[in-house]
Design an enzyme around this catalytic site. Structure first.
Site, PDB file in Angstrom:
ATOM      1  N   SER B  21     -11.137   2.088  22.588  1.00  0.00           N
ATOM      2  CA  SER B  21     -10.944   0.792  21.941  1.00  0.00           C
ATOM      3  C   SER B  21     -12.309   0.122  21.818  1.00  0.00           C
ATOM      4  O   SER B  21     -13.244   0.750  21.305  1.00  0.00           O
ATOM      5  CB  SER B  21      -9.930  -0.028  22.747  1.00  0.00           C
ATOM      6  OG  SER B  21      -9.577  -1.188  22.058  1.00  0.00           O
ATOM      7  N   HIS B  48      -8.717   1.973  18.337  1.00  0.00           N
ATOM      8  CA  HIS B  48      -8.097   0.722  17.865  1.00  0.00           C
ATOM      9  C   HIS B  48      -8.980   0.043  16.831  1.00  0.00           C
ATOM     10  O   HIS B  48     -10.173  -0.157  17.056  1.00  0.00           O
ATOM     11  CB  HIS B  48      -7.906  -0.249  19.039  1.00  0.00           C
ATOM     12  CG  HIS B  48      -6.914   0.219  20.033  1.00  0.00           C
ATOM     13  ND1 HIS B  48      -6.953  -0.172  21.346  1.00  0.00           N
ATOM     14  CD2 HIS B  48      -5.853   1.042  19.921  1.00  0.00           C
ATOM     15  CE1 HIS B  48      -5.947   0.384  22.006  1.00  0.00           C
ATOM     16  NE2 HIS B  48      -5.269   1.135  21.157  1.00  0.00           N
ATOM     17  N   ASP B 141      -3.873   0.213  26.997  1.00  0.00           N
ATOM     18  CA  ASP B 141      -3.294   1.291  26.198  1.00  0.00           C
ATOM     19  C   ASP B 141      -3.944   2.607  26.645  1.00  0.00           C
ATOM     20  O   ASP B 141      -5.137   2.647  26.922  1.00  0.00           O
ATOM     21  CB  ASP B 141      -3.564   1.035  24.708  1.00  0.00           C
ATOM     22  CG  ASP B 141      -2.801   2.000  23.800  1.00  0.00           C
ATOM     23  OD1 ASP B 141      -1.823   2.615  24.262  1.00  0.00           O
ATOM     24  OD2 ASP B 141      -3.200   2.121  22.630  1.00  0.00           O
TER      25      ASP B 141
END
Lengths: 284, 201
Positions: B21, B48, B141
């Site tokens: 991310s 992401h 995540d």
């Protein structure tokens, strides 16, 4: 051992969850004639496990036992199995491409038929109706909006959407080349926006399954976005076959931004009309 | 399939899934630096990014690497030696027939694509023949997904939080289970090369 990973046999035997999932889909088909057997497994498994948690059931087998005997529970499960997630003018460039590159050709027809396949709760239908009205075509267009989920179809018929979604829809509408003020199309009341019922005066909402039903009309445009991704390759082929059969000579097929016919057996039977927006045209 | 001893990096895996991310692009450029033919191992990445924008990740990495780089498309088969990125706005899964599938399910841990979704589906599809790498990021995540890979007998590796630009994501994974490897980026890169060489033989 120098095996190609793309052609490897299955790595491991089916897990119990996958076996239960298949049995559940078979049971649903035999009992209710809803055919989810050719849906892709990864997403279907997530949705069924999510439903288990929401319904407070310990296993897919337990869910199957209840579903077989309880049509009301099946109705609830259907809400989880189908994905009623949409937004108006989703992927605005798709609608912009329709407006610029498809509408001028649709204008040459005296009457137009559009099929929105897998219309869910109607966001796509209302978006298309608004676009067609702005382009002066709505009055001679018949839209068929189909879905397998009766609850979604009922919501679509009502044309009432949560007010908190409107800001995002408005931005999409503007990026889609909207010619008016988005607020012209709905009346806001409390926490909902009710769209002008005249937009859907000529929409026929109907139960239709791409997995089990057949073609019902000759159409100039089929819009089916973010539906085929839930199908395996065989079922994708079946659905594309229905679209191909339904489309008139040189009719248009609009798919989702990341969907493609490249991996289907219909790749040769459509021409690309608008590449990044995935708008295809029936090949001659 | 739980094993107490860490799986050997010399063991054959069929695919590597990577999650990252915030800070992920820079980290990926280090991890994947210089990989070139005869590279055979497919690598699938969820990074992401904000929804609603075209992703240029595939182009960025195609310019810097010497292997095929694709944005993963629905039903695209996983080919040997290619690098794939999840498209923005869709969850990416791997099916048992080693093809990708996309879905528009709601975001998971505020993310779509979600690393958990990719990793869990890949664990189902590949079982022990999978390695998962989790890099820098500012959320949790990937922790669950990496755990699912571990449960299926695959190899799990996270970037050392001390080195990660944002340590939250690797830390969350370490809190969820004990990954087989907690390594600095260049050591993760060495592990990836080892996995590739085991894969090719």
């Amino acid at each position: 051992m120098n095996r190609n990973s793309a052609s490897l046999p299955l790595a491991s035997p089916l897990s119990n969850t996958e076996i239960e999932l298949r049995l559940l889909m078979e049971a649903i088909y035999l009992r209710y004639s809803y055919d989810f057997r050719d849906y892709t497994v990864a997403s279907q498994k997530r949705r069924v496990l999510h439903a288990l948690a929401q319904l407070g059931l310990p296993s897919i087998s337990a869910l199957q036992e209840k579903v077989l005997r309880d049509p009301l529970l099946f109705g609830r499960l259907l809400e989880y199995l189908t994905i009623p997630v949409s937004e108006m003018f989703r992927d605005p460039t798709y609608f912009l491409a329709l407006r610029r590159h498809v509408v001028p050709i649709l204008q040459t027809y005296a009457s137009i038929k559009v099929w929105v396949a897998g219309c869910s709760t109607g966001e796509e239908v209302f978006s298309l109706a608004i676009l067609l009205r702005e382009e002066g075509l709505l009055s001679r267009t018949q839209i068929y909006a189909t879905d397998i989920n009766p609850a979604s179809l009922e919501k679509a018929r009502q044309g009432i959407f949560p007010i908190e979604s409107i800001r995002g829809y408005t931005a999409n509408y503007q990026r889609a080349g909207g010619r008016s003020s988005f607020s012209d199309y709905y009346t806001a009341a409390y926490d909902a926006a009710r769209f002008d019922p005249a937009l859907c005066a000529d929409v026929i909402f109907a139960d239709h399954s791409l997995a089990t039903d057949s073609v019902f009309a000759e159409t100039q445009l089929v819009s089916c976005r973010n539906v085929l991704i839930y199908f395996n390759r065989e079922l994708q082929d079946r659905a594309l076959g229905l679209f191909h059969e339904s489309l008139c000579h040189r009719g248009f097929l609009g798919l989702g931004a990341k969907e493609s016919i490249d991996f289907s057996s219909y790749s040769e039977r459509f021409d690309t009309h608008s590449q990044p927006e995935r708008i295809y045209r029936k090949a001659t | 399939m739980n094993s107490n001893a860490p799986p050997s990096p010399g063991r054959r895996v069929e695919a590597v899934v990577v999650g990252a991310s915030a800070g992920g692009i820079e980290a990926l450029l280090v991890l994947l630096h210089g990989i070139a033919p005869p590279w055979r191992l497919p690598v699938v990445v969820v990074l992401h990014l904000p929804e609603g924008h075209q992703s240029h990740l595939a182009e960025i990495f195609a310019e810097r690497l010497h292997i095929p780089v694709h944005e993963a498309a629905d039903k695209m088969p996983l080919a040997p030696g290619s690098l794939y990125f999840a498209p923005p706005g869709y969850h990416l899964s791997i099916e048992r027939d080693r093809c990708f599938s996309l879905s528009c399910e709601p975001p998971v841990r505020f993310s779509r694509p979600s690393i958990d979704v990719l990793m869990a589906s890949a664990a189902d599809a590949c079982g022990p023949a999978l390695a998962g790498f989790l890099l820098t990021g500012a959320n949790d995540d990937g922790a669950e997904g990496l755990y699912r890979i571990h449960q299926a007998g695959g190899i799990t590796a996270v970037q050392d939080p001390k080195e990660a630009q944002i340590p939250t994501m690797p830390q969350a994974a370490i809190a969820r289970h004990s990954p087989d490897h907690v390594l600095a980026l260049r050591e993760l890169r060495a592990l990836l090369l080892q996995l590739e060489s085991a894969h090719a033989h």
